[in-house]
Design an enzyme around this catalytic site. Structure first.
Site, short mmCIF file in Angstrom:
data_model
loop_
_atom_site.label_atom_id
_atom_site.label_comp_id
_atom_site.label_asym_id
_atom_site.label_seq_id
_atom_site.Cartn_x
_atom_site.Cartn_y
_atom_site.Cartn_z
N GLU A 197 -0.66 -1.44 -3.64
CA GLU A 197 -1.48 -1.83 -4.72
C GLU A 197 -2.04 -3.22 -4.12
O GLU A 197 -2.01 -4.24 -4.76
CB GLU A 197 -1.03 -2.27 -6.07
CG GLU A 197 -0.54 -1.03 -6.72
CD GLU A 197 -0.17 -0.88 -8.15
OE1 GLU A 197 -0.33 -2.25 -8.64
OE2 GLU A 197 -0.06 -0.15 -8.50
N GLU B 81 2.60 6.44 -8.29
CA GLU B 81 3.07 5.86 -9.41
C GLU B 81 2.19 6.23 -10.66
O GLU B 81 0.77 6.35 -10.58
CB GLU B 81 2.96 4.32 -9.52
CG GLU B 81 4.07 3.41 -8.79
CD GLU B 81 3.62 2.15 -8.89
OE1 GLU B 81 3.52 1.50 -9.79
OE2 GLU B 81 4.03 1.24 -7.93
#
Ligand code: GCO
Length: 457
Positions: A171, A359
C-alpha cells in the site's frame, strides 16, 4: 450467507485462499534479538498519534507464539499465508550491520509454513521503516530507496529459495500520502513536498527491489501490493466528473502510472511536477520493470466531488456522500460492487499481470460470548466480496487468490487495538485466540481447495 461449498464451485480448482498479517501489527517483541525501533515505534509513542497511546510492544505476541500461530493458520485449511518482514529486525539501523537473529526468525516462519504445506507470500515493506533512516530523510530521501534495495537483497538471499511470492511494498498510498501528506500514519508529516519526494522514492525503491529479487532468484514471482481507490464522482456534473479523474490520477496514477506505464499522470505532473524531486534518467525504467503479479487491497470505495475553494491544492476534491448507510465499525462504507468496478477500470487503463486480492475484510468489534464470536456481518462482507471476485473470474480477469484481512485481530495503526479485523479473535490480556464464526465459515470454504487434491473429511 452463501453456503461455502456452493461458493467454492464458482472458483477454479487452483484458486488460492489465504490469510494475511503484517509484522508490526502482530509480532510484538519490539526489542528482542537485536531489533531496533521503527518509525511506528516512535510514532505510537508520540502523544495524540495512536488511539490510547497503543503501541506494538506486545501486539499479538506472535514473535513468541510462532509455532502455535502456524498451527492456527493450518487449522483454517488455507493454502497460503501473507506476512511481512520487519526491516528493523534484519538491518536494525536501516543500513549497516545485518542482524542474523532477525533473519533466523523468518527462516523459522518460512520453514514452518513449508512443513505445513502452506505457501509463503512475503511482503518486504509493510510500513515499519527503521527509525535511524529518518536521520537521512526517510522516504523523502533517495538514499532510502537504495537502502531498501540492500535490505531486499539480504532477505531474498536468505529466504528466496522457499518463498512462493514476494511483494516489495504494501500500500504505497498509505506509506506515501497517509504518512507524509495527511499525517495520520508514521512519520506523521503534513507536507506535499515531502509527500511527493516519498512518492517518487517509494516507486524507485520498488523498482530497485524488483531488480534485487531477480538478481538473487530470477524465478521468484515478484510483485507489489497496492490499495487502489475506486473513485465514484459525487454527481454527473462535468466539474465532479473531472474531480474524479484528478482523484484517480492522484490516488492511483501516482503509483500505477510509473509502475505499469513508466510515466506519471499528466494532470499530476502539470499540477505538482515542479515540487517533485529530480527524476533521474534511469528512474522510470527501473520503476516500470515488468511484474509477475500484483496484489489489490480493497475495503471501500472513494467518493469525491470538486473542491470549489479557489486555489485548492491538487487533486482539489472533497468527500462526497456514500450511496448507502451500511458501514463497518471503523466507519467504512460497505459496497462490494466497487471491487468489480475497480478491477475493470484498472484493467482498462493499464496492462496488468495476474492479480491476488491480498487484503479484503471488515472491521467488526464484537467480542467473545460463551466461547464464541458471532461476527455474521464480517462473514457476509467476505462472502459478498468473494461473489464479486467470482464474477470477475467469469469475465476473464486473472484473479488468482484471496487473502482475508486479517488472520487475527491486531494493532490497527492509528486506531490501536480498538478496531478488530480478524477472522480469529485475540484477547490481548491473555493472548487467547478464538476462531470467529467467519473463521469457521472461511475454513469450510478454503478446505475445498485445491479442488481434488485435498484429503476429504
Ligand atoms: C491496510 C493495511 C492493513 C490494515 C487493514 C485495515 O490495508 O491498511 O495493509 O495493515 O490493518 O487494511 O486497515
Amino acid at each position: 450467507m452463501i453456503d461455502p461449498k456452493t461458493l467454492a464451485d464458482r472458483f477454479p480448482g487452483d484458486f488460492l485462499f489465504g490469510v494475511a498479517t503484517a509484522s508490526f501489527q502482530i509480532e510484538g517483541a519490539t526489542k528482542a534479538d537485536g531489533r531496533k525501533p521503527s518509525i511506528w515505534d516512535a510514532f505510537s509513542n508520540m502523544p495524540g498519534r495512536v488511539h490510547n497511546r497503543d503501541n506494538g510492544d506486545i501486539a499479538c505476541d506472535h514473535y513468541n507464539r510462532l509455532d502455535d500461530d502456524l498451527d492456527l493458520i493450518q487449522s483454517l485449511g488455507v493454502q497460503a499465508y501473507r506476512f511481512s518482514i520487519a526491516w528493523p529486525r534484519i538491518i536494525p539501523e536501516g543500513t549497516g550491520p545485518i542482524n542474523e537473529k532477525g533473519l533466523d526468525f523468518y527462516d523459522r516462519l518460512v520453514d514452518g509454513l513449508k512443513a505445513r504445506n502452506i505457501k509463503a507470500f512475503a511482503t518486504l515493506y509493510h510500513w515499519d521503516l527503521p527509525l535511524a533512516l529518518m536521520g537521512d530523510g526517510g522516504w523523502a530521501a533517495r538514499s532510502t530507496a537504495h537502502a531498501f534495495q540492500r535490505y531486499t537483497k539480504t532477505v531474498i538471499n536468505r529466504l528466496g529459495d522457499r518463498l512462493d511470492a514476494v511483494a516489495t511494498f504494501n500500500e504505497p498510498w498509505c506509506s506515501v500520502w497517509l504518512s507524509h501528506l495527511y499525517g495520520i500514519h508514521a512519520p506523521g508529516e503534513r507536507n506535499m513536498d515531502a509527500a511527493l519526494h516519498a512518492m517518487h522514492y517509494t516507486n524507485l525503491a520498488h523498482g530497485l527491489g524488483v531488480s534485487a529479487v531477480r538478481e538473487e532468484y530470477p524465478n521468484l514471482p515478484v510483485g507489489i501490493v497496492i490499495n487502489p481507490m475506486h473513485i465514484y464522482a459525487g454527481s454527473d456534473s462535468a466539474v465532479d466528473q473531472e474531480a474524479g479523474e484528478r482523484a484517480f490520477d492522484f490516488h492511483n496514477g501516482a503509483f500505477f502510472g510509473p509502475i505499469f506505464k513508466g510515466e506519471y499522470p499528466e494532470r499530476l505532473l502539470s499540477a505538482l511536477g515542479s515540487r517533485m524531486p529530480k527524476v533521474e534518467a534511469d528512474d522510470m525504467a527501473i520503476i516500470s520493470q515488468k511484474l509477475d503479479w500484483w496484489g489489490v487491497n480493497y475495503y471501500t470505495p472513494m467518493r469525491v466531488s470538486d473542491d470549489p475553494t479557489p486555489g485548492a491544492e491538487f487533486p482539489a476534491t472533497v468527500s462526497a456522500k456514500p450511496v448507502n448507510d451500511i458501514k463497518t465499525d471503523i466507519g467504512w462504507e460497505v459496497f462490494p460492487e466497487a471491487l468489480g468496478d475497480l478491477i475493470r477500470t484498472l484493467n482498462e487503463r493499464y496492462s496488468l499481470p495476474d492479480c491476488y486480492i491480498t487484503e479484503n475484510g471488515a472491521c467488526y468489534n464484537m467480542g467473545v460470548e460463551n466461547g464464541v464470536v458471532d461476527d455474521q456481518p464480517r462473514l457476509d462482507y467476505i462472502s459478498d466480496h468473494l461473489a464479486v471476485t467470482a464474477d470477475l473470474i467469469k469475465e476473464g480477469y486473472p484473479m488468482k487468490g484471496y487473502f482475508a484481512w486479517s488472520l487475527m485481530d491486531n494493532f490497527e495503526w492509528a486506531e490501536g487495538y480498538t478496531m478488530r479485523f480478524g477472522i480469529v479473535h485475540v484477547d490481548y490480556e491473555t493472548q487467547l485466540r478464538t476462531i470467529k464464526k467467519s473463521g469457521h465459515w472461511y475454513k469450510e470454504l478454503a478446505e475445498q481447495f485445491p479442488k481434488g487434491n485435498h484429503k476429504a473429511g
